[in-house]
Design an enzyme around this catalytic site. Structure first.
Site, short mmCIF file in Angstrom:
data_model
loop_
_atom_site.label_atom_id
_atom_site.label_comp_id
_atom_site.label_asym_id
_atom_site.label_seq_id
_atom_site.Cartn_x
_atom_site.Cartn_y
_atom_site.Cartn_z
N GLY A 124 0.82 -1.21 0.00
CA GLY A 124 0.00 0.00 0.00
C GLY A 124 0.84 1.25 0.00
N TRP A 153 5.82 33.38 7.89
CA TRP A 153 6.37 34.61 7.32
C TRP A 153 6.71 34.46 5.84
CZ3 TRP A 153 6.24 39.51 8.14
CH2 TRP A 153 7.16 40.35 7.51
N GLU A 193 0.78 36.57 7.97
CA GLU A 193 1.48 37.73 8.52
C GLU A 193 1.71 38.77 7.43
OE1 GLU A 193 4.97 36.37 10.64
OE2 GLU A 193 3.97 34.50 11.06
N TYR A 194 0.85 39.75 7.32
CA TYR A 194 -0.40 40.01 8.00
C TYR A 194 -1.36 40.62 7.00
CZ TYR A 194 2.96 40.06 11.86
OH TYR A 194 3.96 39.73 12.72
N MET A 259 1.58 36.31 18.85
CA MET A 259 3.04 36.23 18.69
C MET A 259 3.70 37.34 19.52
SD MET A 259 3.14 35.18 14.67
CE MET A 259 1.90 36.35 14.13
N TRP A 409 7.57 29.20 20.13
CA TRP A 409 8.33 29.08 18.87
C TRP A 409 9.77 28.87 19.26
CZ3 TRP A 409 7.09 28.53 13.84
CH2 TRP A 409 8.18 28.52 12.95
#
Ligand SMILES: *[C@@H]1O[C@H](CO)[C@@H](O)[C@H](O)[C@H]1NC(C)=O
Ligand SMILES: *[C@@H]1O[C@H](CO)[C@@H](O)[C@H](O)[C@H]1NC(C)=O
Ligand SMILES: *[C@@H]1O[C@H](CO)[C@@H](O)[C@H](O)[C@H]1NC(C)=O
Length: 456
Positions: A124, A153, A193-194, A259, A409
């Site tokens: 598969g 970004w 963003e943004y 953020m 992050w």
């Protein structure tokens, strides 16, 4: 000056997942394999607190971005994700085609790379790479939900044209849901963003509405109406969030990941804190933005407190030749943790040898400082980042404010054990989000995901 990018450090050579009212575990197995799936993965007891729906509070979120930077540059493989510390894993980033198609940015990392134990001969079409490993983690850690993070970004310029027409919004959301069902994920996270004007802000609302509908329609067909998650990476700078229509967006969202970092960097004339909670009265140049301002504005514009998730950086921004926060600096230096990203240090590489850590209680920010000489007036090197002390202050802040949790992050930057910020924040917040992930993907194109990853 403008925050050019949250996620800015990934902008150059390398550009760099909620909720859920769990349906009863007995209904989670793909038909035909439910017995083995349930017996190997269902928790032995029901959650201690009732899971909530998307508006009810079901515990604090501790969300973590994981990117292909982790896999390559930092050599942090998905098996090393601290899944027991994380309620939401944001897998970054999927790319966007001109017609709106959401697609893998790196199929080798996503589905092709074979890890030890992966077969080269099973029948598969099967998923390997991070996609398989994330599913395996979900089976072992039923509180960890995975979200596919789209954009970031680097890919963000692709959003505006795609969000502008009904056909490309539908293509975007349908293909994102296709990846979710093929890869076995629990939600979508949109990192645009943004939006820069009212028209784009309106299109953003329509994009979220379309994706919410696509998730619900998939869930009705294939997942017993499980609530797949929809979140966004949201700006902390007023010049960006002032464009957003908060009340129109909010009904479609499970969480706003603000953020709240990158407040100061190489684009500024003076050094500063990159993730301070409060503005400084005595030294305003040191605090060009503040988390308090962003959070208060989000609340004032109608975002429910529990949907607000605070961002913490797992990296530091360096300023060399400076007398300290809020002073002129000579540059950001040529050294750093990440090839091609000078002046950026991962938290795990900090503080640098010879530097001393400081915590400024007035602004709720930590930094390290080292001086080349002890001569009065001589300058030194400052690195702005979160430490255990500042992270603890942020936990107190988010608890006092009644917010929903934290998001980091990104995974490769953290330390391990007692020094892990991800672990310290989870512990500090207390009750982690109790909602369960989803494991049944009967329509996945990958046999192993469709079968519930037998053998794990
Ligand atoms: C990682 O992902 C980025 C997009 O986020 C992509 O541009 C890049 O080619 C991928 N691969 C590597 C090796 O960084
Ligand atoms: C979701 O939870 C909230 C708070 O517990 C409750 O008021 C609301 O009625 C619930 N909504 C649904 C659709 O169950
Ligand atoms: C925000 O969206 C609402 C609809 O939910 C609309 O009535 C209002 O006009 C919008 N505001 C702006 C500034 O566009």
């Amino acid at each position: 000056m403008v925050v050019t990018s949250s996620l800015a450090y990934l902008a150059a050579p390398l550009a760099l997942l909620p909720g859920v009212w769990a349906t009863p575990t007995s209904s989670q197995g793909p038909s035909g394999t439910s017995a083995s799936l349930v017996s190997s993965s269902a928790p032995s007891s029901t959650p201690t607190t009732p899971p909530g729906n998307s508006t009810g509070f079901s515990g604090y979120r501790n969300a973590l971005y994981y990117s292909n930077w982790s896999i390559y540059g930092a050599n942090m493989q998905p098996q090393q994700i601290p899944a027991d510390q994380v309620t939401h894993l944001l897998y970054a980033f999927a790319d966007i085609g001109p017609d709106g198609e959401v697609k893998s940015s790196d199929s080798w990392s996503d589905t092709d790379k074979h890890y030890p134990g992966d077969s080269w001969s099973e029948p598969g079409l099967n998923a390997y790479g991070c996609v398989k490993q994330l599913y395996v983690l979900k089976k072992k850690h039923r509180r960890m939900k995975t979200l596919l993070s789209i954009g970031g970004w680097t890919y963000s310029p692709k959003f505006a044209p795609v969000a502008a027409t009904k056909a490309s919004r539908e293509r975007f959301c349908n293909t994102a849901v296709t990846l979710l069902k093929d890869w076995g994920m629990d939600g979508l996270d949109i990192d645009w963003e943004y939006p820069t004007n009212a028209e784009q802000a309106k299109d953003f609302v329509l994009l979220l509405q379309t994706c919410r509908a696509a998730l619900d329609s998939y869930a009705a067909k294939h997942a017993s109406n499980y609530h797949f998650l929809l979140t966004i990476a949201a700006p902390a700078g007023p010049q960006h969030y002032n464009h957003l229509n908060f009340t129109a967006m909010d009904p479609f969202l499970d969480a706003w990941h603000i953020m709240t970092y990158d407040y100061a960097g190489s684009w500024d004339a003076t050094s500063g804190h990159q993730a301070n909670l409060f503005p400084s009265k005595s030294n305003p140049e040191a605090t060009k933005f503040s988390t308090e301002r962003a959070v208060n504005d989000y609340i004032a514009r109608g975002v429910p407190r529990r949907k607000i998730v605070l961002g913490l950086p797992l990296y530091g921004r360096q300023f060399v030749g400076t007398a300290g926060p809020g002073h002129p600096y000579a540059g950001i230096g040529s050294d750093g943790s990440i090839p091609g990203q000078p002046g950026i240090w991962l938290y795990k590489d900090l503080p640098r040898p010879g530097a001393t850590e400081h915590f400024d209680a007035e602004v709720g920010a930590a930094y390290s400082f080292s001086k080349a000489t002890s001569k009065p007036g001589s300058t030194g090197t400052m690195v702005s980042y979160d430490t255990l002390t500042s992270a603890k202050r942020k936990v107190d802040y988010l608890l006092e404010k009644g917010l929903g949790g934290a998001v980091f992050w990104e995974a490769a930057g953290d330390k391990t054990g007692e020094e892990s910020l991800v672990a310290a924040v989870k512990k500090g917040m207390g009750l982690p989000d109790q909602t369960q992930n989803w494991l049944s993907y009967p329509a996945s194109r990958y046999t192993n995901i469709k079968m519930g990853m037998p053998g794990y």
